[in-house]
Scaffold this motif. Structure first.
Motif: not given
Length: 764
Positions: A163, A210, A503
């Protein structure tokens, strides 16, 4: 009005006198300076197009990022703001000033303001007191400029290093997130600026790491891992504002969830402040989540769920919401409740009585006090991951130093995604930062004045150009030591390697940086690799393989004094004390991973996949050695009570240094799966050579609470293993205790989370 909410007679009178248009004006922001620079997701698509004059004819709730959208001189901008506030007082019917909000995650996100280490570095420092001091300094700068609300801290618990927003987070441990985040809240609010918790809740648990992706977390993970930091900051920190998550949890967007925004936040926890929307998230109910057929329906859903203010501007809470009220689609009572909260906040901040007579004429946003706190926090946050003995450098015998790598001469590499430099100035090439921020190379030149330094970039942070590696290798061959500085470059939405919208599906160092390090190591020259990054990378090859450098140092975007902090640790002027606030990942295929995993989520004989990280949560070396012995604890404690645990810590080395004493526990058998290790408490202890102290932790058993099969958070009777060690994976000294009595259900009025603060006492 929710239970526990109180509003003054003045606020009630104002609401009674307001027209619908005046009420709705208080529930929206206006982004005065928004132009071609896109500094928020989909900002260009979602701008309402309403002129500022039209938007403020009935007043306005918020002014959005007055200082933080483009480089503006603080004194000149303050003069404009004071004049604008006077205009709102004089030329609108009710004379209510605007609340001004700004980003403040790594310091005030404004031109010339001090830039502190990113929150992941706060976690690595394990020092709530210093983070509270930092928050207070940031708040003082903001209040001086007429700013009332800061959009920080981020209390998302790290669940997946893929992330991009990991650098904005504090830790993978909810207790560390909660204690350090709450400390920041206290500091900021002590200075008279309201903090804003974000992103409530679940944002960091998205599928595949994501941004904005759906969240499929179970209720137990949400209650036991993701919610506790927010609850701590609400109950213990008294935070005054909360911002919703963009995410949808099990198909329900949080921005439209009364379950979280009303039942949990207000009814269960007693929060009586203001809920603001993350930027454009009300409109996203229509455009992205597709749970609303139009902006009016989006406004109805968000207001009904518990969002009080739409930020950054009025896409849904102005015309569309007005139409929904007038046609009976929404009860005006919901509008009134939100307006009461907004006006109460303005009253608390003194805005309703402020005359705005004298704007500041001299403003220093990077004072010696700012720089001192930034330096100390940077120094405490740098983590020494491995060291074969090359560090600290033998300064007297180190005459030739090869400094190599794309982050060695880049000041931007020291700052996080939400720094003003990387967030805004990236759109204004040529504009200076407005404060001093020496790169690592510059700091090393100051730190090692008698050494001959050469510099070769080798490779870029990104890309596949290997043409500079040969020169870097040649430089290393001619040196006594090579310092290779690699890692990330923070940015947004594809600009950079980490940050909002950046990401990844690969946890190798970006570009050809690993190839560069391995080529330099192959020269035989001792190599110190410094990783400056916003996420932990899969560095197992740099820990225990043939290609490993002699020492490995991790710095999580350490801010304006970060170059000096790194140089000081390499030279030995500073003794490292940082610890990993997140596990060093084995590989991208082992994600998501948390040290809070259950037995079956770790390595077992029934799977060939091993997610065990090369270096565990809490790991960090220093230039001395510590011995931790004699852990003892109460033999038995009743469920719902508090137990004491004590351990002796001795500096067995030759240098004064700081140990981060870490107390862990494991609930051996329970009615649901429990983590194999869970941090109970921590304490920073500085000891001289030979010095020994006893560290006592007083731990409420509610630290061991979990969500039972019936959905209640409980403390169960049973046997508990306790240990202290240099990380969660090392049991240097152990003991056990038994929790007795009947099952204890945590009650909101006494020990839900307000009682989980662990006290640590150090005695000789």
């Amino acid at each position: 009005m929710s239970a526990g909410e109180t509003h003054s007679t003045r606020v009630a009178d104002l609401v009674e006198r307001m027209s619908l248009d005046e009420k709705l004006a208080q529930l929206v922001g206006y982004w005065v300076d928004q132009g071609d620079e896109i500094v928020a997701p989909m900002a260009g698509e979602m701008a309402s197009g309403t002129s500022y004059e039209d938007a403020t004819v009935h007043g306005i709730g918020h002014l959005t990022r007055v200082y933080g959208t483009r480089p503006v001189d603080p004194v000149e901008r303050a003069a404009w703001l004071w004049g604008e506030q006077r205009r709102l007082r004089a030329q609108t019917r009710l004379g209510i000033p605007a609340l001004v909000h700004e980003e403040c995650l790594t310091g005030l996100a404004a031109w010339k303001a001090a830039t502190f280490p990113t929150p992941l570095a706060w976690g690595a420092a394990f020092d709530p007191e210093l983070v509270e001091e930092t928050g207070r300094l940031i708040g003082e700068s903001m209040r001086q400029l007429g700013i009332h609300q800061g959009l920080a801290p981020v209390l998302d618990v790290i669940r997946d290093p893929r992330w991009g927003r990991v650098d904005e987070c504090i830790s993978e441990d909810p207790y560390v997130v909660g204690t350090i985040g709450t400390a920041y809240v206290r500091g900021l609010q002590d200075a008279g600026v309201h903090a804003t918790l974000k992103h409530f809740v679940g944002y960091s648990a998205s599928q595949g790491g994501r941004n904005h992706a759906p969240v499929q977390a179970g209720s137990r993970e949400i209650q036991d891992v993701l919610l506790p930091p927010f609850e701590m900051a609400v109950r213990d920190g008294g935070v005054r504002s909360v911002m919703n998550s963009y995410s949808a949890i099990d198909g329900v967007p949080v921005a439209a969830s009364p379950e979280y925004l009303t039942r949990v936040l207000r009814e269960d926890w007693g929060f009586d402040g203001v809920v603001v929307s993350d930027y454009f998230s009300v409109a996203f109910l229509h455009t992205m989540h597709r749970v609303a057929a139009d902006l009016g329906e989006a406004a109805v859903l968000a207001l009904g769920a518990g969002i009080d203010v739409e930020l950054p501007s009025a896409d849904a809470f102005a015309g569309p919401l007005a139409e929904a009220v007038r046609t009976g689609r929404v009860d005006v009572g919901l509008v009134d409740a939100a307006v009461r909260r907004v006006l109460t906040q303005k009253e608390e901040l003194g805005l309703l009585d402020e005359t705005f007579d004298a704007p500041p004429t001299q403003i220093d946003l990077d004072t010696p006090a700012h720089r001192d706190a930034a330096r100390r926090l940077a120094e405490e946050s740098v983590v020494l991951l491995t060291n074969s003995g090359v560090l600290p450098l033998d300064v007297a015998r180190t005459h030739r130093v090869a400094v190599i790598g794309p982050n060695a001469d880049a000041a931007a590499a020291l700052m996080g995604c939400y720094s003003f430099a990387n967030h805004v100035l990236a759109h204004h090439p040529g504009v200076p930062y407005g404060f001093e921020i020496p790169a690592v190379l510059d700091a090393l030149r100051d730190e090692l004045p008698d050494a001959s330094l050469t510099f070769e970039r080798g490779v870029d942070v990104e890309g596949d150009d290997a043409s500079g590696i040969e020169a870097a290798v040649a430089s290393a061959r001619n040196a006594d030591v090579a310092i290779v500085v690699v890692g990330d470059r923070a940015g947004l939405f594809g600009r950079g390697t980490v940050g909002e919208g950046n990401d990844v599906d690969d946890l190798e160092l970006p570009g050809l940086q690993r190839r560069l390090v391995e080529a330099v190591v192959a020269t035989g020259t001792p190599v110190v690799t410094v990783v400056i990054s916003g996420r932990p990378y899969a560095l197992g090859w740099a820990v225990d393989e043939v290609s490993a450098p002699a020492a490995l140092v991790q710095a999580f975007f350490p801010g304006e004094e970060g170059g000096s902090a790194i140089a000081g640790i390499l030279s030995g002027r500073v003794t490292p004390s940082g610890r990993l606030p997140v596990s060093l990942p084995r590989s991208v295929g082992a994600q998501p991973y948390s040290y809070l995993h259950t037995l079956l989520a770790g390595p077992t004989e029934i799977t060939s996949a091993d997610p065990t990280p090369p270096l565990a949560f809490g790991h960090g070396l220093t230039y001395t050695s510590f011995e931790r012995t004699g852990l003892s604890a109460d033999a038995e404690v009743v469920a719902g009570g508090t137990f004491a645990a004590s351990v002796r810590v001795r500096n067995t080395g030759t240098r004064t240094a700081t140990d981060v004493v870490q107390l862990y526990a494991h609930d051996t058998y329970a009615s649901v799966n429990r983590p194999v290790a869970q941090l109970m408490g921590y304490a920073r202890v500085t000891l001289a050579p030979g010095e020994e102290v006893a560290v006592r932790f007083d731990v409420p058993t509610s630290r061991l609470a979990f969500t039972g099969q019936d959905g209640r958070r409980i403390v169960e009777p049973g046997d508990i293993e306790l240990w202290v060690g240099p990380s969660c994976a090392d049991r240097e000294t152990e003991t056990s205790l038994r929790i007795g009595g009947p099952v204890h259900a945590l009650r909101a009025e006494d020990d839900r989370l307000v009682a989980v603060g662990v006290s640590a006492v150090v005695a000789g």
